[in-house]
Design an enzyme around this catalytic site. Sequence first.
Site, PDB file in Angstrom:
ATOM      1  N   LYS A  26       0.850  -1.123   0.190  1.00  0.00           N
ATOM      2  CA  LYS A  26       0.031   0.084   0.000  1.00  0.00           C
ATOM      3  C   LYS A  26       0.868   1.373   0.000  1.00  0.00           C
ATOM      4  CE  LYS A  26      -1.807   1.565   4.027  1.00  0.00           C
ATOM      5  NZ  LYS A  26      -1.575   3.120   4.183  1.00  0.00           N
ATOM      6  N   ASN A  27       1.643   1.251   0.881  1.00  0.00           N
ATOM      7  CA  ASN A  27       2.594   2.556   0.929  1.00  0.00           C
ATOM      8  C   ASN A  27       3.540   2.860  -0.141  1.00  0.00           C
ATOM      9  OD1 ASN A  27       1.018   3.153   3.251  1.00  0.00           O
ATOM     10  ND2 ASN A  27       2.271   2.548   4.978  1.00  0.00           N
ATOM     11  N   CYS A 121      -5.383  12.979  13.144  1.00  0.00           N
ATOM     12  CA  CYS A 121      -5.664  11.559  12.815  1.00  0.00           C
ATOM     13  C   CYS A 121      -5.488  10.748  13.937  1.00  0.00           C
ATOM     14  CB  CYS A 121      -4.292  11.308  12.101  1.00  0.00           C
ATOM     15  SG  CYS A 121      -4.054   9.623  11.591  1.00  0.00           S
ATOM     16  N   ARG A 126       0.248  14.551  13.117  1.00  0.00           N
ATOM     17  CA  ARG A 126       0.679  14.319  11.778  1.00  0.00           C
ATOM     18  C   ARG A 126       0.769  15.429  11.023  1.00  0.00           C
ATOM     19  NH1 ARG A 126      -1.666   8.815   9.528  1.00  0.00           N
ATOM     20  NH2 ARG A 126       0.437   8.838   7.999  1.00  0.00           N
ATOM     21  N   ASP A 309       4.518   1.053  12.002  1.00  0.00           N
ATOM     22  CA  ASP A 309       3.465  -0.065  11.584  1.00  0.00           C
ATOM     23  C   ASP A 309       3.511  -1.304  12.161  1.00  0.00           C
ATOM     24  OD1 ASP A 309       2.508   2.141  10.265  1.00  0.00           O
ATOM     25  OD2 ASP A 309       3.547   1.624   8.253  1.00  0.00           O
ATOM     26  N   ARG A 401      -8.689  -0.789   4.164  1.00  0.00           N
ATOM     27  CA  ARG A 401      -7.838   0.162   3.589  1.00  0.00           C
ATOM     28  C   ARG A 401      -6.427  -0.296   3.331  1.00  0.00           C
ATOM     29  NH1 ARG A 401      -7.132   5.249   7.065  1.00  0.00           N
ATOM     30  NH2 ARG A 401      -5.830   5.447   5.279  1.00  0.00           N
TER      31      ARG A 401
END
Length: 421
Positions: A26-27, A121, A126, A309, A401
């Site tokens: 994803k990133n 967030c 952030r 993460d 997501r």
Amino acid sequence: MAARLSQLRITGGVRLRGSIDISGAKNAALPIMSAALLCGETLTLENVPALMDVVTMTRLLEGMGVKASALQSGHLTLNGADIHHPDAPYELVRTMRASILVLGPLLARCGRAKVSLPGGCAIGQRPVDQHLKGLIAMGAQIRVEHGDIHARCTRLKGARIVMDLVTVTGTENLMMAATLADGETVLENAAREPEVLDLARCLQAMGAQIEGAGTDTIRVVGVQHLHAARYAVMPDRIETGTYLVAAAATGGEVLLTGAAPQTLDATLEKLREAGAQIECTDQSIHLKMHGRAKAVSLRTAPYPAFATDMQAQFMALDCVAEGTGVITETIFENRFMHALELQRLGADINIQGHTAVVRGLPRLQGATVMATDLRASASLVVAALVAEGQTTIDRIYHLDRGYESLEKKLTALGATVERIG
Ligand code: EPU
């Protein structure tokens, strides 16, 4: 809307066993997709994961004039010949902070951009000050008004930019902007995450001149145009790590294929410390867990250190491990929301500021819990897989997501999982 109401029901107690394929990252996919804005020709991408964030990024790019087509699974073409609306609206930015990644490319290509300022967030404040500071150093004029970032420039100019802190999307935004700038840009204190390197490789395939990606100094010499390219997104190291932790927590044995073990050193080291036996080839990881895990202590920090993460998933592992683990979060100031939900499953976690002390228990008990962000949700899945009885996880749109085919993959590993609603 239906997806927002969905829940995941997991019956714990099964040791995960079997083999699954890892999806594209994803990133890495999100910045690489925004790179399509830099070029008037077609960017053909492979190994793009089927995720809500990818759908959101596609909608965002289409709104600006990019022509997108997904031909088959994992395959996406993006054509940025006609960028007529360089605007990232609040409705999309508020659902996905990574929308900020369009700012650098839009400015470099169109000389103007309006991007809604990402708000707060669940995991921390952030801010995006480092993105803006870098673009200003390259000659952009930026003002923030009524919640929107308005940016303008003639042609961006190369600059030496020393970032105050290590930021992943900040580095990516500035690296993309620099590819079309006039002269050389040097990014100091750049993020070294593998996803930054993957983006650089895609940009290089498009004709960009970049050196040093993957180190803390990146040099980019701007070119007049980028061109069409084909690029395969790297495997998702966080998805990989999440399944490894789930297998370790349940005392299982899994083979993950299509992975990139070389991007997972810190995670694999902690899993070995927890007692897992791990063997890697270039593209696969085999994990076998003998008995109950030993608690591990860790501290998150920018790559190559332990990834923020993966923090939540290891906290879930520590909850059922033998001994006590001390977990320190240094990247985000509010990334312990999962601890409160894990406590609902009976976990013994004591939080003092940025540190969580997790005393391992022989078992957790199933309960209803709520997903608060993507990785927090992943930790609840890990905990639910080991808990006695049923756990219902609410608000699983967070999981959609970032984890492709989650139920399918867990089921393939023998877990009892169902989506409700
Ligand atoms: N920061 C600032 N100013 C800036 C930018 C960042 O103060 O201008 C701070 C942040 O508040 C944070 C720290 O710097 O405290 C690091 O944030 P970073 O900018 O590196 O995070 P990001 O780029 O917004 C990416 C990932 C996150 C991941 C972090 C850290 C993407 C799309 N997102 O976010 O992924 O946690 O790097 O590795 O690449 C996830 O996938 O669940 C996720 C949250």
